[in-house]
Design a protein around this motif. Structure first.
Motif, PDB file in Angstrom:
ATOM      1  N   UNK A 275      -0.724  19.506  -4.552  1.00 56.74           N
ATOM      2  CA  UNK A 275      -1.016  19.271  -3.145  1.00 56.74           C
ATOM      3  C   UNK A 275       0.227  19.360  -2.270  1.00 56.74           C
ATOM      4  N   UNK A 276       1.336  19.809  -2.830  1.00 56.55           N
ATOM      5  CA  UNK A 276       2.585  19.855  -2.073  1.00 56.55           C
ATOM      6  C   UNK A 276       2.446  20.749  -0.850  1.00 56.55           C
ATOM      7  N   UNK A 277       2.954  20.264   0.269  1.00 56.09           N
ATOM      8  CA  UNK A 277       2.823  20.968   1.543  1.00 56.09           C
ATOM      9  C   UNK A 277       4.127  21.607   2.004  1.00 56.09           C
ATOM     10  N   UNK A 278       5.181  21.451   1.221  1.00 54.59           N
ATOM     11  CA  UNK A 278       6.468  22.041   1.586  1.00 54.59           C
ATOM     12  C   UNK A 278       7.046  22.758   0.369  1.00 54.59           C
ATOM     13  N   UNK A 279       8.108  23.513   0.615  1.00 59.81           N
ATOM     14  CA  UNK A 279       8.839  24.168  -0.466  1.00 59.81           C
ATOM     15  C   UNK A 279      10.176  23.463  -0.688  1.00 59.81           C
TER      16      UNK A 279
ATOM     17  N   UNK B 209       9.635   4.372  -6.834  1.00 65.09           N
ATOM     18  CA  UNK B 209      10.208   5.019  -5.661  1.00 65.09           C
ATOM     19  C   UNK B 209      10.078   6.533  -5.721  1.00 65.09           C
ATOM     20  N   UNK B 210      10.205   7.093  -6.937  1.00 67.97           N
ATOM     21  CA  UNK B 210      10.033   8.535  -7.092  1.00 67.97           C
ATOM     22  C   UNK B 210       8.597   8.942  -6.807  1.00 67.97           C
ATOM     23  N   UNK B 211       7.640   8.082  -7.154  1.00 65.31           N
ATOM     24  CA  UNK B 211       6.236   8.370  -6.846  1.00 65.31           C
ATOM     25  C   UNK B 211       6.001   8.349  -5.344  1.00 65.31           C
ATOM     26  N   UNK B 212       6.665   7.441  -4.645  1.00 68.10           N
ATOM     27  CA  UNK B 212       6.559   7.408  -3.188  1.00 68.10           C
ATOM     28  C   UNK B 212       7.096   8.706  -2.600  1.00 68.10           C
ATOM     29  N   UNK B 213       8.254   9.155  -3.086  1.00 66.14           N
ATOM     30  CA  UNK B 213       8.851  10.399  -2.581  1.00 66.14           C
ATOM     31  C   UNK B 213       7.946  11.591  -2.882  1.00 66.14           C
ATOM     32  N   UNK B 214       7.461  11.681  -4.118  1.00 67.78           N
ATOM     33  CA  UNK B 214       6.644  12.829  -4.515  1.00 67.78           C
ATOM     34  C   UNK B 214       5.349  12.889  -3.717  1.00 67.78           C
ATOM     35  N   UNK B 215       4.684  11.747  -3.549  1.00 68.30           N
ATOM     36  CA  UNK B 215       3.428  11.758  -2.785  1.00 68.30           C
ATOM     37  C   UNK B 215       3.690  11.977  -1.299  1.00 68.30           C
ATOM     38  N   UNK B 216       4.870  11.582  -0.816  1.00 70.03           N
ATOM     39  CA  UNK B 216       5.217  11.846   0.586  1.00 70.03           C
ATOM     40  C   UNK B 216       5.371  13.347   0.820  1.00 70.03           C
ATOM     41  N   UNK B 217       5.868  14.062  -0.174  1.00 71.09           N
ATOM     42  CA  UNK B 217       5.986  15.513  -0.049  1.00 71.09           C
ATOM     43  C   UNK B 217       4.619  16.177   0.020  1.00 71.09           C
ATOM     44  N   UNK B 218       3.617  15.503  -0.555  1.00 70.61           N
ATOM     45  CA  UNK B 218       2.262  16.069  -0.585  1.00 70.61           C
ATOM     46  C   UNK B 218       1.364  15.521   0.515  1.00 70.61           C
ATOM     47  N   UNK B 219       1.901  14.659   1.379  1.00 71.34           N
ATOM     48  CA  UNK B 219       1.090  14.039   2.422  1.00 71.34           C
ATOM     49  C   UNK B 219       0.918  14.985   3.604  1.00 71.34           C
ATOM     50  N   UNK B 220       0.016  14.624   4.503  1.00 70.59           N
ATOM     51  CA  UNK B 220      -0.240  15.472   5.674  1.00 70.59           C
ATOM     52  C   UNK B 220       0.995  15.577   6.552  1.00 70.59           C
ATOM     53  N   UNK B 221       1.795  14.530   6.571  1.00 69.84           N
ATOM     54  CA  UNK B 221       3.070  14.574   7.279  1.00 69.84           C
ATOM     55  C   UNK B 221       4.169  14.732   6.232  1.00 69.84           C
TER      56      UNK B 221
ATOM     57  N   UNK C  24       0.828  -1.201   0.000  1.00 68.76           N
ATOM     58  CA  UNK C  24       0.000   0.000   0.000  1.00 68.76           C
ATOM     59  C   UNK C  24       0.859   1.246   0.000  1.00 68.76           C
ATOM     60  N   UNK C  25       0.414   2.258  -0.731  1.00 71.62           N
ATOM     61  CA  UNK C  25       1.198   3.481  -0.865  1.00 71.62           C
ATOM     62  C   UNK C  25       1.421   4.174   0.476  1.00 71.62           C
ATOM     63  N   UNK C  26       0.407   4.183   1.326  1.00 70.04           N
ATOM     64  CA  UNK C  26       0.538   4.850   2.625  1.00 70.04           C
ATOM     65  C   UNK C  26       1.612   4.179   3.476  1.00 70.04           C
ATOM     66  N   UNK C  27       1.672   2.856   3.429  1.00 73.86           N
ATOM     67  CA  UNK C  27       2.687   2.120   4.183  1.00 73.86           C
ATOM     68  C   UNK C  27       4.075   2.442   3.646  1.00 73.86           C
TER      69      UNK C  27
ATOM     70  N   UNK D  39      -0.716   1.487 -10.109  1.00 71.33           N
ATOM     71  CA  UNK D  39      -1.498   2.471 -10.861  1.00 71.33           C
ATOM     72  C   UNK D  39      -2.155   3.466  -9.902  1.00 71.33           C
ATOM     73  N   UNK D  40      -2.640   2.983  -8.771  1.00 69.31           N
ATOM     74  CA  UNK D  40      -3.199   3.889  -7.762  1.00 69.31           C
ATOM     75  C   UNK D  40      -2.146   4.889  -7.295  1.00 69.31           C
ATOM     76  N   UNK D  41      -0.936   4.386  -7.031  1.00 68.10           N
ATOM     77  CA  UNK D  41       0.152   5.254  -6.581  1.00 68.10           C
ATOM     78  C   UNK D  41       0.534   6.253  -7.662  1.00 68.10           C
ATOM     79  N   UNK D  42       0.619   5.795  -8.906  1.00 60.99           N
ATOM     80  CA  UNK D  42       0.972   6.698 -10.004  1.00 60.99           C
ATOM     81  C   UNK D  42      -0.075   7.794 -10.162  1.00 60.99           C
ATOM     82  N   UNK D  43      -1.329   7.434  -9.957  1.00 63.99           N
ATOM     83  CA  UNK D  43      -2.399   8.434 -10.054  1.00 63.99           C
ATOM     84  C   UNK D  43      -2.260   9.489  -8.960  1.00 63.99           C
ATOM     85  N   UNK D  44      -1.881   9.052  -7.756  1.00 68.60           N
ATOM     86  CA  UNK D  44      -1.644  10.004  -6.661  1.00 68.60           C
ATOM     87  C   UNK D  44      -0.458  10.908  -6.991  1.00 68.60           C
ATOM     88  N   UNK D  45       0.587  10.321  -7.562  1.00 71.78           N
ATOM     89  CA  UNK D  45       1.774  11.105  -7.901  1.00 71.78           C
ATOM     90  C   UNK D  45       1.472  12.111  -9.002  1.00 71.78           C
ATOM     91  N   UNK D  46       0.598  11.728  -9.919  1.00 72.89           N
ATOM     92  CA  UNK D  46       0.232  12.636 -11.020  1.00 72.89           C
ATOM     93  C   UNK D  46      -0.417  13.913 -10.474  1.00 72.89           C
TER      94      UNK D  46
END
Length: 253
Positions: A175-179, A73-85, A41-44, A163-170
């Motif tokens: 939704x980025x929460x940092x600079x 892995x890049x999708x994990x990093x990108x979506x992590x930048x946009x996550x609540x944490x 799972x992407x959240x994990x 595909x779910x993760x790629x869609x989130x990364x797209x």
């Protein structure tokens, strides 16, 4: 997707020799990590990345920390930048990010994937017959073909999760929460991720990202025959970002 920490066996030692320590781990479900072959799972995956960054920060207080991800892995990093944490890193490096979202795919692809993933999720699939070239470095391809830790035929529910993760990364750039500074690298010969969504994400990131397109680059940019020049580009960007953020050059650590 399907790869593991061995993906950095070429650039890792080179970066280390130039003053940047490299820590690579197998994402859950891949390589030698627990539950190999099962989609965590992407959240994990994002939580694991957070934990890894926190552990490295604790071990090396005050040292700049960068997160580099390739493809999935890049999708994990990108979506992590946009996550609540939001990911607590000095910079993020996205190599051939997997951003081919469901909306970018033909309707037939989406329908077939949904049907198969919800009826026979354990079905194993492979890319044989697609004639996709991931890199122009054939010794690397031959080594991966014999590597028992490289996943040659993932389950279809893993593909569905990807595909779910790629869609989130797209959608992540909006939704980025940092600079956090971002380095975005992709190849003109990438036969895995289509150019259109890749360019769209690069454009959506705007001025927060440094984007480099390598006309002769394939999906496995860091393992291509021209890989060493790209390792140097990443090192140069790290040094420049370090100087901008803290006044310290990465090579002097």
């Amino acid at each position: 997707m399907s790869d593991y920490s061995q993906a950095f066996d070429l650039p890792g030692p080179w970066w280390a020799a130039h003053g940047v320590s490299v820590y690579a781990y197998d994402q859950r479900g891949f390589g030698a990590a627990p539950n190999r072959g099962l989609w965590a799972g992407a959240a994990v995956m994002r939580n694991d990345l957070d934990d890894c960054v926190d552990a490295i920060r604790a071990k090396f207080p005050g040292v700049p920390v960068y997160a580099l991800g390739e493809s999935m892995g890049a999708s994990v990093v990108l979506t992590a930048l946009a996550s609540t944490r939001a990911l607590r890193v000095t910079g993020a490096i996205l190599v051939s990010p997997a951003v081919w979202s469901r909306e970018d795919m033909p309707l037939l692809y989406r329908a077939v994937l949904w049907a198969v993933a919800h009826t026979v999720p354990g079905l194993h699939v492979s890319g044989e017959g697609l004639h996709i070239l991931a890199t122009d470095n054939f010794p690397v391809l031959r080594r991966l073909a014999r590597d028992p830790l490289y996943e040659h035929s993932p389950r279809v529910d893993q593909v569905y999760g990807l595909v779910n993760l790629m869609s989130q990364a797209r959608d992540a750039p909006l939704q980025l929460r940092t600079h956090t500074p971002i380095l975005f690298l992709y190849g003109g010969n990438d036969q895995v991720i289509p150019a259109s969504p890749t360019k769209a994400v690069a454009q959506a990131l705007g001025r927060r990202a440094t984007v480099i397109r390598y006309p002769k680059g394939y999906h496995m940019l860091l393992r291509d025959l021209e890989g060493p020049a790209r390792w140097a580009d990443i090192l140069g960007w790290i040094r420049k970002t370090d100087a901008n953020v803290s006044g310290n050059v990465a090579g002097s650590r």
